[in-house]
Design a protein around this motif. Structure first.
Motif, PDB file in Angstrom:
ATOM      1  N   PRO A   6      88.699  19.201  59.296  1.00 29.73           N
ATOM      2  CA  PRO A   6      88.333  18.575  60.347  1.00 29.73           C
ATOM      3  C   PRO A   6      87.081  18.024  60.522  1.00 29.73           C
ATOM      4  O   PRO A   6      86.294  17.345  61.156  1.00 29.73           O
ATOM      5  CB  PRO A   6      88.319  19.856  61.401  1.00 29.73           C
ATOM      6  CG  PRO A   6      88.440  20.823  60.614  1.00 29.73           C
ATOM      7  CD  PRO A   6      88.993  20.463  59.349  1.00 29.73           C
ATOM      8  N   SER A   7      86.158  18.596  59.337  1.00 22.42           N
ATOM      9  CA  SER A   7      84.721  18.295  59.287  1.00 22.42           C
ATOM     10  C   SER A   7      84.582  16.799  58.351  1.00 22.42           C
ATOM     11  O   SER A   7      83.576  16.450  58.572  1.00 22.42           O
ATOM     12  CB  SER A   7      83.885  19.184  58.561  1.00 22.42           C
ATOM     13  OG  SER A   7      84.469  19.441  57.209  1.00 22.42           O
ATOM     14  N   VAL A  11      74.198  23.556  50.864  1.00 23.35           N
ATOM     15  CA  VAL A  11      73.938  24.516  51.738  1.00 23.35           C
ATOM     16  C   VAL A  11      73.753  24.074  53.318  1.00 23.35           C
ATOM     17  O   VAL A  11      73.847  24.740  54.207  1.00 23.35           O
ATOM     18  CB  VAL A  11      72.371  25.065  51.043  1.00 23.35           C
ATOM     19  CG1 VAL A  11      71.614  25.874  52.034  1.00 23.35           C
ATOM     20  CG2 VAL A  11      72.727  25.806  49.999  1.00 23.35           C
ATOM     21  N   VAL A  12      73.349  22.917  53.395  1.00 19.13           N
ATOM     22  CA  VAL A  12      73.086  22.237  54.835  1.00 19.13           C
ATOM     23  C   VAL A  12      74.535  22.234  55.302  1.00 19.13           C
ATOM     24  O   VAL A  12      74.777  22.532  56.663  1.00 19.13           O
ATOM     25  CB  VAL A  12      72.402  20.787  54.552  1.00 19.13           C
ATOM     26  CG1 VAL A  12      72.575  20.104  56.193  1.00 19.13           C
ATOM     27  CG2 VAL A  12      71.104  20.993  54.236  1.00 19.13           C
ATOM     28  N   ARG A  13      75.576  21.865  54.621  1.00 17.62           N
ATOM     29  CA  ARG A  13      77.054  21.718  55.334  1.00 17.62           C
ATOM     30  C   ARG A  13      77.447  23.273  55.636  1.00 17.62           C
ATOM     31  O   ARG A  13      78.147  23.193  56.586  1.00 17.62           O
ATOM     32  CB  ARG A  13      77.847  21.144  54.355  1.00 17.62           C
ATOM     33  CG  ARG A  13      77.650  19.632  54.216  1.00 17.62           C
ATOM     34  CD  ARG A  13      78.921  18.935  53.970  1.00 17.62           C
ATOM     35  NE  ARG A  13      80.125  19.219  54.517  1.00 17.62           N
ATOM     36  CZ  ARG A  13      81.299  18.931  54.022  1.00 17.62           C
ATOM     37  NH1 ARG A  13      81.329  18.022  52.916  1.00 17.62           N
ATOM     38  NH2 ARG A  13      82.330  19.200  54.798  1.00 17.62           N
ATOM     39  N   MET A  14      77.096  24.271  54.576  1.00 25.24           N
ATOM     40  CA  MET A  14      77.536  25.357  55.177  1.00 25.24           C
ATOM     41  C   MET A  14      76.948  25.997  56.406  1.00 25.24           C
ATOM     42  O   MET A  14      77.476  26.552  57.417  1.00 25.24           O
ATOM     43  CB  MET A  14      77.326  26.544  54.220  1.00 25.24           C
ATOM     44  CG  MET A  14      78.232  26.290  52.994  1.00 25.24           C
ATOM     45  SD  MET A  14      77.999  27.969  51.694  1.00 25.24           S
ATOM     46  CE  MET A  14      76.423  27.594  51.280  1.00 25.24           C
ATOM     47  N   GLN A  65      78.600  25.693  63.866  1.00 26.24           N
ATOM     48  CA  GLN A  65      79.498  24.986  64.684  1.00 26.24           C
ATOM     49  C   GLN A  65      80.519  26.190  65.180  1.00 26.24           C
ATOM     50  O   GLN A  65      81.078  26.036  66.136  1.00 26.24           O
ATOM     51  CB  GLN A  65      80.337  23.873  64.033  1.00 26.24           C
ATOM     52  CG  GLN A  65      81.275  23.071  64.710  1.00 26.24           C
ATOM     53  CD  GLN A  65      81.860  21.914  63.857  1.00 26.24           C
ATOM     54  OE1 GLN A  65      81.933  21.983  62.616  1.00 26.24           O
ATOM     55  NE2 GLN A  65      82.210  21.116  64.466  1.00 26.24           N
ATOM     56  N   ARG A  66      81.049  27.052  64.209  1.00 27.34           N
ATOM     57  CA  ARG A  66      81.938  28.122  64.497  1.00 27.34           C
ATOM     58  C   ARG A  66      81.210  29.124  65.596  1.00 27.34           C
ATOM     59  O   ARG A  66      82.002  29.665  66.238  1.00 27.34           O
ATOM     60  CB  ARG A  66      82.259  28.757  63.183  1.00 27.34           C
ATOM     61  CG  ARG A  66      82.989  27.889  62.586  1.00 27.34           C
ATOM     62  CD  ARG A  66      83.500  28.310  61.211  1.00 27.34           C
ATOM     63  NE  ARG A  66      83.975  27.370  60.238  1.00 27.34           N
ATOM     64  CZ  ARG A  66      85.072  27.395  59.349  1.00 27.34           C
ATOM     65  NH1 ARG A  66      85.744  28.738  59.385  1.00 27.34           N
ATOM     66  NH2 ARG A  66      85.536  26.371  58.558  1.00 27.34           N
TER      67      ARG A  66
END
Length: 146
Positions: free
Chosen positions: A38-39, A134-137, A143-144
């Motif tokens: 979804p991302s 790291v930024v995506r995590m 978001q969660r």
């Protein structure tokens, strides 16, 4: 007045035993389906390949409130710049060896310099991928939690 549980509540459903395989029919493995990320639409695929990366990246660089991350938007540009700088350094060293008449140094830089340049490029790529992941995590976690 008693409240009814939702119809999809697994704890309120009656127990259904698992179905036994039919020995008359051979087992068929289900067809593989590509998992949907979804991302992927949010990030534009690998390294956020969107048209407004440069404009968004520059806006993110000057976002002094740190509301947006700059890394996903500028990582491609930084990698291109690093690649160009490493290539120019290697070619410049080759030219300086030719200009000084150091033929042995020229051949050493030609062969081993290319290997060193590839190692530096790989290290730069791994570093940028680390920062990007790291930024995506962080974005995924935020978001969660919302």
């Amino acid at each position: 007045m008693s409240e009814q549980p939702p119809p999809n509540d697994p704890f309120q459903q009656p127990y259904q035993p698992p179905q036994q395989p039919n020995p008359q029919q051979p087992y068929q493995q289900p067809a593989y389906q590509q998992p949907v990320d979804p991302s992927a639409a949010q990030y534009g695929g690998a390294f956020g390949a969107q048209q407004d990366d440069l404009a968004g990246g520059l806006r993110s660089l000057f976002d002094f409130s740190f509301n947006t991350f700059a890394t996903p938007k500028i990582v491609r540009i930084v990698y291109i710049v690093i690649t160009i700088v490493i290539a120019l350094a290697w070619v410049g060293t080759l030219i300086s060896m030719l200009a000084s008449g150091e033929w042995l140094g020229f051949f050493i830089v030609l062969i081993f310099g290319a290997l060193v340049a590839l190692v530096y490029l790989a290290l730069a790529r791994m570093t940028l991928e680390f920062y990007y992941s790291v930024v995506r995590m962080s974005e995924d976690i935020h978001q969660r939690l919302r």
